[in-house]
Design a protein around this motif. Sequence first.
Motif, PDB file in Angstrom:
ATOM      1  N   PRO A   2      -6.999 -10.436   8.282  1.00 57.12           N
ATOM      2  CA  PRO A   2      -6.749 -11.281   9.457  1.00 57.12           C
ATOM      3  C   PRO A   2      -7.618 -10.883  10.649  1.00 57.12           C
ATOM      4  CG  PRO A   2      -4.966  -9.721   9.156  1.00 57.12           C
ATOM      5  CD  PRO A   2      -5.833  -9.610   7.945  1.00 57.12           C
ATOM      6  N   VAL A   3      -7.927 -11.863  11.485  1.00 57.61           N
ATOM      7  CA  VAL A   3      -8.750 -11.623  12.656  1.00 57.61           C
ATOM      8  C   VAL A   3      -7.980 -11.897  13.944  1.00 57.61           C
ATOM      9  CG1 VAL A   3     -10.807 -12.367  13.906  1.00 57.61           C
ATOM     10  CG2 VAL A   3     -10.891 -12.048  11.449  1.00 57.61           C
ATOM     11  N   THR A   4      -7.135 -12.950  13.913  1.00 58.46           N
ATOM     12  CA  THR A   4      -6.402 -13.300  15.128  1.00 58.46           C
ATOM     13  C   THR A   4      -5.264 -12.314  15.359  1.00 58.46           C
ATOM     14  OG1 THR A   4      -4.817 -14.686  13.956  1.00 58.46           O
ATOM     15  CG2 THR A   4      -6.859 -15.729  14.657  1.00 58.46           C
ATOM     16  N   PRO A   5      -4.862 -12.088  16.625  1.00 59.72           N
ATOM     17  CA  PRO A   5      -3.752 -11.176  16.916  1.00 59.72           C
ATOM     18  C   PRO A   5      -2.470 -11.581  16.196  1.00 59.72           C
ATOM     19  CG  PRO A   5      -4.946 -11.675  18.923  1.00 59.72           C
ATOM     20  CD  PRO A   5      -5.508 -12.573  17.871  1.00 59.72           C
ATOM     21  N   MET A   6      -2.146 -12.881  16.186  1.00 58.96           N
ATOM     22  CA  MET A   6      -0.943 -13.335  15.499  1.00 58.96           C
ATOM     23  C   MET A   6      -1.046 -13.036  14.007  1.00 58.96           C
ATOM     24  SD  MET A   6       1.958 -14.444  16.108  1.00 58.96           S
ATOM     25  CE  MET A   6       3.378 -15.224  15.349  1.00 58.96           C
ATOM     26  N   GLY A   7      -2.246 -13.242  13.467  1.00 57.69           N
ATOM     27  CA  GLY A   7      -2.453 -12.947  12.052  1.00 57.69           C
ATOM     28  C   GLY A   7      -2.234 -11.477  11.764  1.00 57.69           C
ATOM     29  N   LYS A   8      -2.717 -10.621  12.652  1.00 61.25           N
ATOM     30  CA  LYS A   8      -2.538  -9.191  12.436  1.00 61.25           C
ATOM     31  C   LYS A   8      -1.068  -8.819  12.528  1.00 61.25           C
ATOM     32  CE  LYS A   8      -7.161  -7.854  13.700  1.00 61.25           C
ATOM     33  NZ  LYS A   8      -8.086  -7.065  14.519  1.00 61.25           N
ATOM     34  N   PHE A   9      -0.307  -9.551  13.372  1.00 63.10           N
ATOM     35  CA  PHE A   9       1.125  -9.277  13.459  1.00 63.10           C
ATOM     36  C   PHE A   9       1.813  -9.645  12.152  1.00 63.10           C
ATOM     37  CE2 PHE A   9       5.118  -8.497  15.300  1.00 63.10           C
ATOM     38  CZ  PHE A   9       5.978  -9.487  14.859  1.00 63.10           C
ATOM     39  N   VAL A  10       1.517 -10.834  11.632  1.00 64.34           N
ATOM     40  CA  VAL A  10       2.099 -11.248  10.342  1.00 64.34           C
ATOM     41  C   VAL A  10       1.698 -10.265   9.247  1.00 64.34           C
ATOM     42  CG1 VAL A  10       2.160 -13.052   8.587  1.00 64.34           C
ATOM     43  CG2 VAL A  10       2.142 -13.671  10.997  1.00 64.34           C
ATOM     44  N   ALA A  11       0.418  -9.838   9.276  1.00 59.81           N
ATOM     45  CA  ALA A  11      -0.061  -8.893   8.268  1.00 59.81           C
ATOM     46  C   ALA A  11       0.734  -7.592   8.340  1.00 59.81           C
ATOM     47  CB  ALA A  11      -1.545  -8.620   8.464  1.00 59.81           C
ATOM     48  N   SER A  12       1.041  -7.129   9.564  1.00 65.56           N
ATOM     49  CA  SER A  12       1.807  -5.896   9.708  1.00 65.56           C
ATOM     50  C   SER A  12       3.181  -6.031   9.061  1.00 65.56           C
ATOM     51  CB  SER A  12       1.983  -5.542  11.187  1.00 65.56           C
ATOM     52  OG  SER A  12       0.723  -5.466  11.816  1.00 65.56           O
ATOM     53  N   VAL A  13       3.808  -7.208   9.235  1.00 64.65           N
ATOM     54  CA  VAL A  13       5.111  -7.438   8.605  1.00 64.65           C
ATOM     55  C   VAL A  13       4.979  -7.341   7.089  1.00 64.65           C
ATOM     56  CG1 VAL A  13       6.913  -9.137   8.199  1.00 64.65           C
ATOM     57  CG2 VAL A  13       6.002  -8.838  10.488  1.00 64.65           C
ATOM     58  N   VAL A  14       3.945  -7.995   6.529  1.00 64.66           N
ATOM     59  CA  VAL A  14       3.732  -7.967   5.079  1.00 64.66           C
ATOM     60  C   VAL A  14       3.552  -6.527   4.593  1.00 64.66           C
ATOM     61  CG1 VAL A  14       2.304  -8.769   3.172  1.00 64.66           C
ATOM     62  CG2 VAL A  14       2.666 -10.235   5.142  1.00 64.66           C
ATOM     63  N   MET A  15       2.733  -5.747   5.324  1.00 65.34           N
ATOM     64  CA  MET A  15       2.466  -4.373   4.918  1.00 65.34           C
ATOM     65  C   MET A  15       3.723  -3.513   4.935  1.00 65.34           C
ATOM     66  SD  MET A  15      -1.132  -3.426   6.711  1.00 65.34           S
ATOM     67  CE  MET A  15      -1.636  -4.743   7.796  1.00 65.34           C
ATOM     68  N   LEU A  16       4.531  -3.651   5.989  1.00 65.59           N
ATOM     69  CA  LEU A  16       5.727  -2.820   6.079  1.00 65.59           C
ATOM     70  C   LEU A  16       6.733  -3.193   4.990  1.00 65.59           C
ATOM     71  CD1 LEU A  16       5.976  -2.611   9.936  1.00 65.59           C
ATOM     72  CD2 LEU A  16       5.536  -0.734   8.367  1.00 65.59           C
ATOM     73  N   ILE A  17       6.819  -4.498   4.674  1.00 71.34           N
ATOM     74  CA  ILE A  17       7.685  -4.923   3.578  1.00 71.34           C
ATOM     75  C   ILE A  17       7.220  -4.298   2.261  1.00 71.34           C
ATOM     76  CG2 ILE A  17       8.363  -6.886   2.135  1.00 71.34           C
ATOM     77  CD1 ILE A  17       8.478  -8.615   4.584  1.00 71.34           C
ATOM     78  N   GLY A  18       5.919  -4.416   1.982  1.00 72.78           N
ATOM     79  CA  GLY A  18       5.391  -3.872   0.734  1.00 72.78           C
ATOM     80  C   GLY A  18       5.595  -2.368   0.646  1.00 72.78           C
ATOM     81  N   TYR A  19       5.462  -1.695   1.778  1.00 73.26           N
ATOM     82  CA  TYR A  19       5.587  -0.243   1.832  1.00 73.26           C
ATOM     83  C   TYR A  19       7.018   0.189   1.548  1.00 73.26           C
ATOM     84  CZ  TYR A  19       5.039   4.449   3.924  1.00 73.26           C
ATOM     85  OH  TYR A  19       4.995   5.793   4.163  1.00 73.26           O
ATOM     86  N   ALA A  20       7.998  -0.574   2.074  1.00 73.54           N
ATOM     87  CA  ALA A  20       9.384  -0.149   1.955  1.00 73.54           C
ATOM     88  C   ALA A  20      10.033  -0.555   0.638  1.00 73.54           C
ATOM     89  CB  ALA A  20      10.201  -0.697   3.121  1.00 73.54           C
ATOM     90  N   ILE A  21       9.707  -1.765   0.131  1.00 74.30           N
ATOM     91  CA  ILE A  21      10.480  -2.235  -1.022  1.00 74.30           C
ATOM     92  C   ILE A  21      10.054  -1.615  -2.347  1.00 74.30           C
ATOM     93  CG2 ILE A  21      11.093  -4.379   0.061  1.00 74.30           C
ATOM     94  CD1 ILE A  21       9.118  -5.807  -1.648  1.00 74.30           C
ATOM     95  N   ILE A  22       8.984  -0.804  -2.331  1.00 66.14           N
ATOM     96  CA  ILE A  22       8.607  -0.120  -3.579  1.00 66.14           C
ATOM     97  C   ILE A  22       9.736   0.801  -3.984  1.00 66.14           C
ATOM     98  CG2 ILE A  22       7.508   1.881  -2.519  1.00 66.14           C
ATOM     99  CD1 ILE A  22       6.641   0.080  -5.801  1.00 66.14           C
ATOM    100  N   ALA A  23      10.620   1.115  -3.027  1.00 59.75           N
ATOM    101  CA  ALA A  23      11.730   1.999  -3.331  1.00 59.75           C
ATOM    102  C   ALA A  23      12.716   1.354  -4.291  1.00 59.75           C
ATOM    103  CB  ALA A  23      12.443   2.362  -2.032  1.00 59.75           C
ATOM    104  N   VAL A  24      12.786   0.008  -4.302  1.00 58.71           N
ATOM    105  CA  VAL A  24      13.803  -0.665  -5.117  1.00 58.71           C
ATOM    106  C   VAL A  24      13.591  -0.484  -6.627  1.00 58.71           C
ATOM    107  CG1 VAL A  24      14.908  -2.851  -5.648  1.00 58.71           C
ATOM    108  CG2 VAL A  24      14.338  -2.297  -3.301  1.00 58.71           C
ATOM    109  N   PRO A  25      12.421  -0.869  -7.178  1.00 57.49           N
ATOM    110  CA  PRO A  25      12.257  -0.648  -8.622  1.00 57.49           C
ATOM    111  C   PRO A  25      12.305   0.834  -8.979  1.00 57.49           C
ATOM    112  CG  PRO A  25      10.178  -1.293  -7.651  1.00 57.49           C
ATOM    113  CD  PRO A  25      11.213  -1.506  -6.610  1.00 57.49           C
TER     114      PRO A  25
END
Lengths: 276, 276, 276, 276
Positions: C205-228
């Motif tokens: 992402p290049v736009t600030p809003m895009g980077k914000f959405v990207a941060s949400v995606v990254m934190l989700i991916g980082y945390a939910i690996i704990a489930v499996p």
Amino acid sequence: MPTTQSADWRYRLHEIIYESNTRAGKAFDVGLLIAIFTSILVVMLDSVESLHRPCATLFNRLEWFYTFLFTIEYILRLVSIRKPWRYVFSVLGLIDLIALIPSYLSLIFPGAQALLVFRALRLLRVFRIFKLAEFLTEIDFLTTALKGSLRKISIFLLTVLTLTVILGSIMYLVEKRENGFSNIPESIYWAIVTITTVGYGDISPVTPMGKFVASVVMLIGYAIIAVPTGIITHDIAMAARKRKELPESCLNCGREGHESDALFCKHCGASLFVGR
Amino acid sequence: MPTTQSADWRYRLHEIIYESNTRAGKAFDVGLLIAIFTSILVVMLDSVESLHRPCATLFNRLEWFYTFLFTIEYILRLVSIRKPWRYVFSVLGLIDLIALIPSYLSLIFPGAQALLVFRALRLLRVFRIFKLAEFLTEIDFLTTALKGSLRKISIFLLTVLTLTVILGSIMYLVEKRENGFSNIPESIYWAIVTITTVGYGDISPVTPMGKFVASVVMLIGYAIIAVPTGIITHDIAMAARKRKELPESCLNCGREGHESDALFCKHCGASLFVGR
Amino acid sequence: MPTTQSADWRYRLHEIIYESNTRAGKAFDVGLLIAIFTSILVVMLDSVESLHRPCATLFNRLEWFYTFLFTIEYILRLVSIRKPWRYVFSVLGLIDLIALIPSYLSLIFPGAQALLVFRALRLLRVFRIFKLAEFLTEIDFLTTALKGSLRKISIFLLTVLTLTVILGSIMYLVEKRENGFSNIPESIYWAIVTITTVGYGDISPVTPMGKFVASVVMLIGYAIIAVPTGIITHDIAMAARKRKELPESCLNCGREGHESDALFCKHCGASLFVGR
Amino acid sequence: MPTTQSADWRYRLHEIIYESNTRAGKAFDVGLLIAIFTSILVVMLDSVESLHRPCATLFNRLEWFYTFLFTIEYILRLVSIRKPWRYVFSVLGLIDLIALIPSYLSLIFPGAQALLVFRALRLLRVFRIFKLAEFLTEIDFLTTALKGSLRKISIFLLTVLTLTVILGSIMYLVEKRENGFSNIPESIYWAIVTITTVGYGDISPVTPMGKFVASVVMLIGYAIIAVPTGIITHDIAMAARKRKELPESCLNCGREGHESDALFCKHCGASLFVGR
């Protein structure tokens, strides 16, 4: 408990600032947190060129407003306890001081605005909000569990660092400088980037042998993440079990620490359930 | 149970649409799911330039077909329950409305086709398929286990965010703007990209000090993933144990912890069901 | 057990090829594995331009040697069992066939050399080596444990896919085509790259809003690996516990399945240790 | 215990060098570790161009100083034990030899300075510091736990390697050479980079089919990290339990599973030490 009037206001001030039991105490904590969040937001926005130019004066004034606010808070903290030096040298006290000093320094040394970013350290206050009753047991439990793992985690990190130095040096030998691995510290940085599976791609191997060594580093990083996870999972389970142990002491010998499925006291042999 | 004829068809409609016990109900659910999947596929393909130009008319017609289909479904849902407003304001009801509105808006405001992508939210309906009996116990079990961890996971994420703000600000100071770290929000974005080990490489440190700070961020991100994993693993084990155990205690010896298929107490041999 | 001479050699052949109990059987397995490894190595090296030009004839001859070798092996397998069709349609049999066909096809259709890479599928034979006694219990144990988790892992992966479609679509709306997010399928691919923390960096992402959405995606991916991880860890512990259960059956009612710390039979109440 | 004077100094030398019980022994260990750290630091800094040019002579002299120091240490180790050959061929002895040889080689073969980086292998000595009493039990415990998992982890890594060969070959077929996937070894390297979620981005798929295959590889890599984690977590829990339990069974009821500090059987109340 102080009975004179001067000690009375000091006690009430202490209750508001340091404790969060009363309504005023909670309101103070929440208000302080809002002030910290917004002051950090101002510092963040001030660093953006496109916002800095039009709003520089506004940001500057807000900065001095916050500095004034936090200075007042710091002074109030000092006067509302018996031994002020204990606060000055506590962790929270030092953080507050470090966050205040840059603002004043910028008066004497113009251009020290960059130092204003130390205010970010005040974010550590956000952990105080966790004193709210409903979070207390969870944080307590977590920190107790994690303190125990701290030593094993340090050993693990030391092992990882040793691996990165060795593997990074090997990579430096293999890729021989023309491919971005210009010296050993750079190669060690590459090894850390790879073994933590971050993988920026700013430096990556080009030669076939280099790619083979890189594959070894990647598979090691991929597999050994299981070790600290296993350690911490085990420590969390242990901490939970300790919390679950029978709190009762043996009626015969008075010792505690019986497992939750025990029928007889392991210390003296008496039944745990006589007369219960 | 309604006995008049009008309430009769309303009841049967409700059974088909809201329940999945009967054959018609299951068929409706599966058919609806197929419709949702294909409608999303159409939106996805419509966004691809090379497919949009030749097939624009076909996609447009399919879009209106699906909008018509889902509108009918929405109306049917409203008429087959006693209190329609309860559906309108339920989570699934709001999702269905948000997915329908863009299509109608595009009639009034041409160029709102982009909003058609909101249909992707209807994918959340896919979780309804899990009501099929064989999945029921697993989902139930998983969601119960995870609800308990939700609070601890939130504390963990808050800690990670605080770390990224602090470490990102430090990086901004170190790399000083010429290396992509143009302002504090950008640096915080870099810290999130690094601590989650995603590591795009669009921004990465250049100075030796910056690479040192980056190494610290990477090792922190690499090690602390163990914490939420330990928490969730522990909570899943707890939930499984609770599920397997009868809550009742043995009438004879008072001990708990009997498996759900046990008839006699494993600790003292007495029957678990005497007098029950 | 066949007693005539022709059935005798067929039985011995079967013992060598299909079983690994005898010395000849083990030697056959090891020899076959070496042949598979080296044949795959030849295919790999043949695809490297700088090696293909000088060695093309040598590689071609080795290819035909291996094809001949594996064809003989296939025929031997067919003749040494009573019902050849059972092998032809078994998983291993189909793999062997798929690995042989491309070689013969390249006679009829020149230029089908690329299909020779299907030989890589023969690598699945490497799992046969695990029949060696010392590995048997571990593999057995692991596969039993993992079969149970398969359903929960599927639900988890389905959830992750749903998240990537939704978050990818949101990103497509935000970044609006000029930044690499040219259509919804591309954006979903970006979401998968980010939520799995791989993070190529080919699209970011290049736009600030895009980077914000990207941060949400990254934190989700980082945390939910704990489930499996939590699910599989739990299932491994369960499988280990089942292995640990008292194998003895109750002397009174004959039922099995008693926990390892039980004193009385949970089915009939009799003591488990009378007379032991 | 030797009583003559020459054996006396040899015994005291052995105590200092090989043991860390005495003050002198601990001081020797710490001093040696500092020497190793600083010598590695010198090699690292010497590889940086901007530091090499001005300080080349200084670094050269330091290098010879360290070589002299470690040679003295090696000789002292040889003379202070009865059978010197046992040290020469032990793991630590070979490491020390490999770390010394390059320095001497560079006298005969100028330009072998690069080999000085083998000194990094001496970092493996850092694990000797763990003999300090307070770490002993943790390392011991960890290594015992991990030795058991070694076999299962090897099977897991072998499975991952097989997957990367197969998926890498498929990718080579799909992307057909023009997109960086120039031959099968390169494609397998890409598969390793992707399945370990490192994701450099130096090679990444361009075709839609390639991106689909890549998504499969990423989701596999993301999910299966749970397997080694589950295995190691389970083995750590097992090792911890074994450490805590007395192996003996109760003489009265035959049950096991008593904590290591128990005096009476928790199941039946009898003393655990009668007649022992």
